[in-house]
Design an enzyme around this catalytic site. Structure first.
Site, PDB file in Angstrom:
ATOM      1  N   VAL A  12     -26.043  12.357 -11.466  1.00  0.00           N
ATOM      2  CA  VAL A  12     -25.685  12.997 -12.734  1.00  0.00           C
ATOM      3  C   VAL A  12     -24.188  12.928 -13.064  1.00  0.00           C
ATOM      4  CG1 VAL A  12     -25.752  15.264 -11.613  1.00  0.00           C
ATOM      5  CG2 VAL A  12     -25.893  15.125 -14.076  1.00  0.00           C
ATOM      6  N   LYS A  75     -22.230  11.732  -2.887  1.00  0.00           N
ATOM      7  CA  LYS A  75     -22.269  12.985  -2.135  1.00  0.00           C
ATOM      8  C   LYS A  75     -21.031  13.077  -1.242  1.00  0.00           C
ATOM      9  CE  LYS A  75     -26.820  14.252  -1.240  1.00  0.00           C
ATOM     10  NZ  LYS A  75     -26.937  15.256  -2.268  1.00  0.00           N
ATOM     11  N   SER A 128     -13.436  18.820 -12.711  1.00  0.00           N
ATOM     12  CA  SER A 128     -14.130  20.079 -12.979  1.00  0.00           C
ATOM     13  C   SER A 128     -14.764  20.066 -14.359  1.00  0.00           C
ATOM     14  CB  SER A 128     -13.161  21.261 -12.900  1.00  0.00           C
ATOM     15  OG  SER A 128     -13.840  22.447 -13.258  1.00  0.00           O
ATOM     16  N   LYS A 182      -8.013  21.279  -6.918  1.00  0.00           N
ATOM     17  CA  LYS A 182      -9.400  21.497  -7.349  1.00  0.00           C
ATOM     18  C   LYS A 182     -10.054  22.591  -6.495  1.00  0.00           C
ATOM     19  CE  LYS A 182     -13.492  21.068  -9.184  1.00  0.00           C
ATOM     20  NZ  LYS A 182     -14.581  20.776  -8.356  1.00  0.00           N
ATOM     21  N   HIS A 185      -8.739  25.865  -7.649  1.00  0.00           N
ATOM     22  CA  HIS A 185      -9.407  26.112  -8.941  1.00  0.00           C
ATOM     23  C   HIS A 185     -10.776  26.756  -8.703  1.00  0.00           C
ATOM     24  CE1 HIS A 185     -12.596  24.877 -11.707  1.00  0.00           C
ATOM     25  NE2 HIS A 185     -11.713  24.935 -12.685  1.00  0.00           N
ATOM     26  N   ASN A 186     -11.540  26.199  -7.783  1.00  0.00           N
ATOM     27  CA  ASN A 186     -12.867  26.762  -7.509  1.00  0.00           C
ATOM     28  C   ASN A 186     -12.760  28.160  -6.900  1.00  0.00           C
ATOM     29  OD1 ASN A 186     -13.647  24.177  -8.266  1.00  0.00           O
ATOM     30  ND2 ASN A 186     -15.304  24.099  -6.792  1.00  0.00           N
ATOM     31  N   GLU A 189     -12.182  30.472  -9.585  1.00  0.00           N
ATOM     32  CA  GLU A 189     -13.464  30.617 -10.288  1.00  0.00           C
ATOM     33  C   GLU A 189     -14.326  31.688  -9.588  1.00  0.00           C
ATOM     34  OE1 GLU A 189     -15.332  26.737 -11.134  1.00  0.00           O
ATOM     35  OE2 GLU A 189     -17.178  27.620 -10.390  1.00  0.00           O
TER      36      GLU A 189
HETATM   37  P1  NDP Z   1     -24.970  13.952  -5.466  1.00  0.00           P
HETATM   38  O1  NDP Z   1     -23.930  14.760  -4.795  1.00  0.00           O
HETATM   39  O2  NDP Z   1     -26.343  14.476  -5.530  1.00  0.00           O
HETATM   40  O3  NDP Z   1     -24.990  12.509  -4.767  1.00  0.00           O
HETATM   41  C1  NDP Z   1     -25.930  11.540  -5.153  1.00  0.00           C
HETATM   42  C2  NDP Z   1     -25.263  10.185  -5.210  1.00  0.00           C
HETATM   43  O4  NDP Z   1     -24.690   9.862  -3.937  1.00  0.00           O
HETATM   44  C3  NDP Z   1     -26.265   9.120  -5.530  1.00  0.00           C
HETATM   45  O5  NDP Z   1     -25.642   8.168  -6.336  1.00  0.00           O
HETATM   46  C4  NDP Z   1     -26.594   8.569  -4.151  1.00  0.00           C
HETATM   47  O6  NDP Z   1     -27.084   7.266  -4.175  1.00  0.00           O
HETATM   48  C5  NDP Z   1     -25.231   8.614  -3.526  1.00  0.00           C
HETATM   49  N1  NDP Z   1     -25.269   8.549  -2.074  1.00  0.00           N
HETATM   50  C6  NDP Z   1     -25.680   9.506  -1.229  1.00  0.00           C
HETATM   51  N2  NDP Z   1     -25.566   9.096   0.042  1.00  0.00           N
HETATM   52  C7  NDP Z   1     -25.082   7.840   0.009  1.00  0.00           C
HETATM   53  C8  NDP Z   1     -24.735   6.882   0.983  1.00  0.00           C
HETATM   54  N3  NDP Z   1     -24.840   7.157   2.291  1.00  0.00           N
HETATM   55  N4  NDP Z   1     -24.265   5.686   0.571  1.00  0.00           N
HETATM   56  C9  NDP Z   1     -24.132   5.421  -0.736  1.00  0.00           C
HETATM   57  N5  NDP Z   1     -24.440   6.287  -1.711  1.00  0.00           N
HETATM   58  C10 NDP Z   1     -24.894   7.485  -1.348  1.00  0.00           C
HETATM   59  O7  NDP Z   1     -24.491  13.521  -6.944  1.00  0.00           O
HETATM   60  P2  NDP Z   1     -23.764  14.363  -8.078  1.00  0.00           P
HETATM   61  O8  NDP Z   1     -23.683  13.444  -9.236  1.00  0.00           O
HETATM   62  O9  NDP Z   1     -24.357  15.700  -8.238  1.00  0.00           O
HETATM   63  O10 NDP Z   1     -22.298  14.588  -7.471  1.00  0.00           O
HETATM   64  C11 NDP Z   1     -21.435  13.529  -7.134  1.00  0.00           C
HETATM   65  C12 NDP Z   1     -20.157  14.109  -6.557  1.00  0.00           C
HETATM   66  O11 NDP Z   1     -19.564  14.940  -7.533  1.00  0.00           O
HETATM   67  C13 NDP Z   1     -20.361  15.002  -5.324  1.00  0.00           C
HETATM   68  O12 NDP Z   1     -19.290  14.807  -4.446  1.00  0.00           O
HETATM   69  C14 NDP Z   1     -20.334  16.389  -5.859  1.00  0.00           C
HETATM   70  O13 NDP Z   1     -19.849  17.328  -4.931  1.00  0.00           O
HETATM   71  C15 NDP Z   1     -19.411  16.245  -7.023  1.00  0.00           C
HETATM   72  N6  NDP Z   1     -19.826  17.184  -8.073  1.00  0.00           N
HETATM   73  C16 NDP Z   1     -18.916  17.701  -8.855  1.00  0.00           C
HETATM   74  C17 NDP Z   1     -19.260  18.552  -9.849  1.00  0.00           C
HETATM   75  C18 NDP Z   1     -18.224  19.056 -10.688  1.00  0.00           C
HETATM   76  O14 NDP Z   1     -18.443  19.923 -11.510  1.00  0.00           O
HETATM   77  N7  NDP Z   1     -17.052  18.517 -10.531  1.00  0.00           N
HETATM   78  C19 NDP Z   1     -20.591  18.988 -10.131  1.00  0.00           C
HETATM   79  C20 NDP Z   1     -21.498  18.357  -9.309  1.00  0.00           C
HETATM   80  C21 NDP Z   1     -21.103  17.508  -8.312  1.00  0.00           C
HETATM   81  P3  NDP Z   1     -28.676   6.986  -4.280  1.00  0.00           P
HETATM   82  O15 NDP Z   1     -29.009   7.080  -5.730  1.00  0.00           O
HETATM   83  O16 NDP Z   1     -28.834   5.633  -3.754  1.00  0.00           O
HETATM   84  O17 NDP Z   1     -29.361   8.039  -3.454  1.00  0.00           O
END
Ligand code: NDP
Length: 476
Positions: A12, A75, A128, A182, A185-186, A189
């Protein structure tokens, strides 16, 4: 090679960030470990701009203009390291890896050092604003080298939220500075949300008001000094009715707050740096406490009637008291958060501009608030401000709010309504302004049981009293 920037990790956050980039006219290279995500992004949103999708990491890297800018949005933790390890052999000197995940700043420092050894830039970037922010304009906090920002700055400043024509993005400082900011910031929050929750609880207990009535109070507050995204959505959540039961939504939600860990990281770092961020710590512990259901049930059974009946005489005065107490406590939480950033900046040599940091939180992020303009002004006017509490605008609010703050905390204590953040903020304020602290007695005790020595108010040097002997004082 045609793409100006790449995004790998198209869940996402990455998906929305890539769309935001494309909508702003950048040619965006796309990659995801499982190619279905890449395909569906192009199928569903390909018309929003120019995307260059690749199914292999090698093709993805080859599709980027040099110096390459690769945004990693996977992730946090081991997956980020796995992706970096795959990328590094494919990149060339001067290329930039941007980690937009929620990494711990210590990991970012480690990764930056490792990639620097390969002639690469590693830019840990705080983002954020959640998924909506990523798509429509987040607050962006990039760390890393000044050189990397010359390439990234124009791109990120374009896709960031804009407030009065100023982008909510600026270079924070080297290596882990962006992820550190960041993190704080959290933490802020967490404090902000806990204070709002306590204000709601006080209004509910003191006025016996319904959530919908309290929503109206928050809506009014949002027209003044407290104006912020969190106050706005508080009114929204409190107004909401549960469709299944017809009850106020807030009454059908289990009262156990969860956390993903950034509050805990903030408190751990503050402990390391010796910065009392009591507001953030109370907020983090309050979430933990809420989850200890068995202890809560046991204590509830043991002390069912420990509070006194709460009688509020004048509704409007009480509501205004709570507003003032909320504002004063919030100022304390922000003062502590900015102290924490300053301490991190000194410890790790980041030279972070505090006023500039406040500027980029004005839009896009969860703690966006009118108030942040005042913080910017305060630090821009006096870079070495000892504490935000003494900057004129804040000192006026806190000073004028003190009687209300004391009434609210005292009344809540009598009635048995828990206000950990309100009351600890008041205690912090009183401790900071105290002429003498009982820390002197603590020094005496430490010297008594452990010969830890003490300093005197009237002479230089370290001293020890021979407690077990003739109680004379010796220079240590
Ligand atoms: P997720 O944290 O759910 O991560 C999913 C993504 O990571 C998918 O693209 C997945 O690929 C990939 N992935 C997981 N493991 C591996 C691996 N070993 N090798 C390669 N790719 C991998 O996705 P989000 O979009 O929710 O979040 C992305 C980042 O942003 C995270 O670090 C999260 O903490 C941060 N975040 C920040 C937010 C904000 O408000 N700033 C809100 C939400 C998240 P695949 O599709 O192949 O499984």
């Amino acid at each position: 090679a045609t793409a100006q920037i790449g995004v790998t990790g198209l869940a996402v956050m990455g998906r929305n960030l890539a769309r935001n980039l494309a909508r702003n006219g950048f040619t965006v290279a796309l990659h995801n470990r499982s190619p279905e995500r890449t395909r569906s992004l192009v199928a569903e949103h390909g018309g929003e701009g120019t995307f260059v999708p690749s199914e292999s990491m090698a093709d993805f890297v080859a599709s980027l203009e040099r110096p390459r800018a690769v945004t990693v949005m996977v992730k946090a933790g081991a997956p980020t390291d796995a992706v970096i390890d795959e990328l590094v052999p494919l990149l060339e000197e001067g290329d930039i890896v941007v980690d937009c995940g929620n990494a711990h700043f210590a990991d970012t420092r480690r990764r930056e050092e490792a990639l620097r050894g390969h002639g690469l830039h590693f830019v840990g970037t705080g983002v954020s604003g959640g998924e909506e922010g990523a798509l429509h304009g987040p607050s962006i906090m990039p760390g890393g080298s000044a050189e990397s920002y010359r390439k990234l700055g124009p791109i990120f400043e374009r896709i960031a939220a804009q407030v009065e024509g100023v982008p909510c993005c600026r270079h924070i400082g080297p290596d882990g500075a962006g992820h550190f900011v960041k993190m704080v910031h959290n933490g802020i929050e967490y404090a902000d949300m806990q204070l709002i929750a306590e204000a709601y609880d006080l209004l509910r207990a003191g006025l016996s008001a319904s959530p919908a009535e309290i929503a109206e109070i928050f809506r009014e507050w949002n027209g003044g000094e407290l104006e912020s995204f969190l106050i706005e959505i508080t009114a929204d959540v409190l107004r909401h009715t549960d469709a299944a039961t017809g009850r106020p939504f807030v009454d059908v939600v289990l009262d156990q707050a969860e956390q993903k860990g950034t509050g805990r990281w903030t408190v751990q770092s503050a402990l390391d740096l010796g910065i009392p961020i009591t507001g953030i710590a109370e907020a983090t512990f309050a979430r933990s406490l809420s989850g200890h259901a068995d202890q809560r049930a046991a204590a509830r059974r043991a002390f069912p009637d420990a509070g006194e009946k709460w009688q509020v005489d004048d509704r409007d005065t009480f509501v205004e008291d709570v507003r003032r107490a909320l504002l004063a406590s919030k100022i304390v939480a922000y003062a502590q958060g900015f102290d924490h950033i300053r301490a991190g900046s000194r410890e790790y040599d980041w030279d972070i501009d505090l006023g500039g940091t406040a500027t980029i939180w004005r839009g896009g992020c969860i703690i966006r608030a009118r108030f942040l303009d005042r913080i910017r002004e305060a630090y821009d006017t006096e870079r070495d401000l000892p504490t935000l509490l003494v900057a004129p605008w804040f000192a006026d609010r806190v000073g004028a709010g003190v009687p209300a703050w004391r009434r609210v905390v005292a009344d809540a204590a009598r009635a048995g309504v828990p206000t950990p953040a309100f009351s600890s903020s008041l205690a912090y304020f009183d401790a900071l302004r105290a002429e003498r602290l009982p820390a002197a007695l603590i020094q005496g005790l430490r010297d008594n049981f452990g010969a830890h020595t003490y300093h005197r108010v009237d002479r230089e040097g370290s001293f020890h009293t021979l407690w077990a002997g003739d109680r004379s004082e010796v220079e240590a």
